[in-house]
Design an enzyme around this catalytic site. Structure first.
Site, PDB file in Angstrom:
ATOM      1  CG  ASN A   9      -1.713   1.227   1.402  1.00 46.65           C
ATOM      2  OD1 ASN A   9      -1.826   2.022   0.476  1.00 46.65           O
ATOM      3  ND2 ASN A   9      -2.296   1.407   2.584  1.00 46.65           N
ATOM      4  CE  LYS A  11       0.172   3.292   4.697  1.00 50.07           C
ATOM      5  NZ  LYS A  11       0.314   3.397   6.134  1.00 50.07           N
ATOM      6  CG  HIS A  94      -5.345   1.611   5.355  1.00 45.60           C
ATOM      7  ND1 HIS A  94      -4.911   2.586   6.216  1.00 45.60           N
ATOM      8  CD2 HIS A  94      -4.309   0.747   5.201  1.00 45.60           C
ATOM      9  CE1 HIS A  94      -3.650   2.320   6.560  1.00 45.60           C
ATOM     10  NE2 HIS A  94      -3.268   1.206   5.956  1.00 45.60           N
ATOM     11  CD  GLU A  96      -2.592   5.314   6.920  1.00 41.40           C
ATOM     12  OE1 GLU A  96      -2.602   5.404   5.681  1.00 41.40           O
ATOM     13  OE2 GLU A  96      -1.666   4.774   7.559  1.00 41.40           O
ATOM     14  CD  GLU A 166      -3.143  -2.983   7.415  1.00 45.45           C
ATOM     15  OE1 GLU A 166      -2.026  -3.162   6.925  1.00 45.45           O
ATOM     16  OE2 GLU A 166      -3.822  -1.963   7.200  1.00 45.45           O
ATOM     17  N   GLY A 172       2.753   1.821  10.735  1.00 46.35           N
ATOM     18  CA  GLY A 172       3.645   2.962  10.559  1.00 46.35           C
ATOM     19  C   GLY A 172       4.349   3.386  11.838  1.00 46.35           C
ATOM     20  CB  SER A 212       5.780  -2.129  11.748  1.00 47.74           C
ATOM     21  OG  SER A 212       5.282  -0.820  11.997  1.00 47.74           O
TER      22      SER A 212
HETATM   23  C1  PEP Z   1      -0.400  -0.133   6.260  1.00 48.84           C
HETATM   24  O1  PEP Z   1      -0.528   1.076   6.188  1.00 48.84           O
HETATM   25  O2  PEP Z   1      -1.269  -0.885   5.802  1.00 48.84           O
HETATM   26  C2  PEP Z   1       0.794  -0.657   6.911  1.00 48.84           C
HETATM   27  C3  PEP Z   1       0.801  -1.897   7.308  1.00 48.84           C
HETATM   28  O3  PEP Z   1       1.822   0.239   7.063  1.00 48.84           O
HETATM   29  P1  PEP Z   1       3.290  -0.097   7.668  1.00 48.84           P
HETATM   30  O4  PEP Z   1       3.753  -1.365   7.016  1.00 48.84           O
HETATM   31  O5  PEP Z   1       4.117   1.097   7.283  1.00 48.84           O
HETATM   32  O6  PEP Z   1       3.110  -0.238   9.134  1.00 48.84           O
END
Ligand code: PEP
Length: 249
Positions: A9, A11, A94, A96, A166, A172, A212
């Site tokens: 992703n 973003k 997601h 966000e 997630e 992040g 992450s």
């Molecule tokens: C995400 O935004 O779906 C995500 C998992 O981000 P990150 O890997 O940067 O934590």
């Protein structure tokens, strides 16, 4: 056998030139893999991504879409618009989108239904906040996110759903759920789906972990039996990191 998937992703990152450069590096470095590899650049660069990846096994997905067919929805993108450029996979829900843009379970249910009705594949994201985990509420939160957005769907809809667990506290932040925490939640998700639908649906759905994931922790996380791959944010923006994660699966 469940499909293994590694999805990136991107973003709101990478302009057109950067998109083309990253995709050409990724295509060149893509390891041999049984997993499906997906990238989700910004809407603006989906066409360029499709063109860059014409002779590659890497698939392109969108990061979001609107639930309506068409009409007065300034700034939005419909399922038909995505399908018209041969993008048939979309990320929905997601964290966000939920936290920064106020997307509710109700709205996500509508988006998911539209995407599935149009024959698209949905990568449906959900996961608890840190307070939910600290208070021991994480299983209940995850169960209600699934129930509210997905459990009105017919059995057949599950052929085109990929789940992405997630935990918000791991997105992040550099903090990752331990492989044991990921496995525990993924097993719970499968049990919840088995109870609402059937064991065979629960066993067939791919459940990705996101939060992450990086080259240094991917092998351990992906080794868990109920983890079928990852939704990768930050580490998907660097070809070497993303390909290392693909190798890990
Ligand atoms: C995400 O935004 O779906 C995500 C998992 O981000 P990150 O890997 O940067 O934590």
């Amino acid at each position: 056998m469940r499909t293994k998937i590694v999805a990136g992703n991107w973003k709101m990152n990478k302009n057109l030139d950067e998109t083309e450069a990253l995709l050409s590096e990724l295509s060149a470095k893509l390891p041999d893999t049984h997993a499906e590899v997906i990238v989700a650049p910004t809407f603006l660069n989906l066409v360029a991504a499709q063109t860059s990846l014409q002779s590659s096994a890497i698939k392109v997905a969108a990061q979001n879409m609107h639930f309506a067919e068409s009409g007065a929805y300034t700034g939005e993108i419909s399922a038909d618009m995505l399908l018209n450029i041969e993008v048939d996979t979309v990320i929905i829900g997601h964290s966000e989108r939920r936290s920064l843009f106020g997307e509710t379970d109700d709205l996500l249910a509508k988006k998911t239904k539209t995407a599935l009705d149009k024959g698209m594949t949905v990568i449906f994201c959900f996961g608890e906040e840190l307070e939910d985990r600290k208070s021991g509420n994480h299983f209940a939160v995850v169960e209600s996110q699934l129930k509210n957005a997905l459990f009105d769907l017919d059995n057949s809809a599950w052929n085109n759903i990929v789940l992405a667990y997630e935990p918000v506290w791991a997105i992040g932040t550099g903090e990752t759920a331990s492989p044991e925490q990921a496995q525990e939640m993924h097993a719970f998700i499968r049990k919840t789906i088995a109870e609402a639908y059937s064991t065979s649906i629960a066993e067939e759905v791919s459940i990705l972990y996101g939060g992450s994931v990086k080259p240094s922790n991917a092998v351990e996380i992906f080794s868990k039996p109920d983890v079928d791959g990852g939704l990768i944010g930050g580490a998907s923006l660097k070809a070497d990191d993303f390909t290392a994660i693909i190798k890990a699966i």
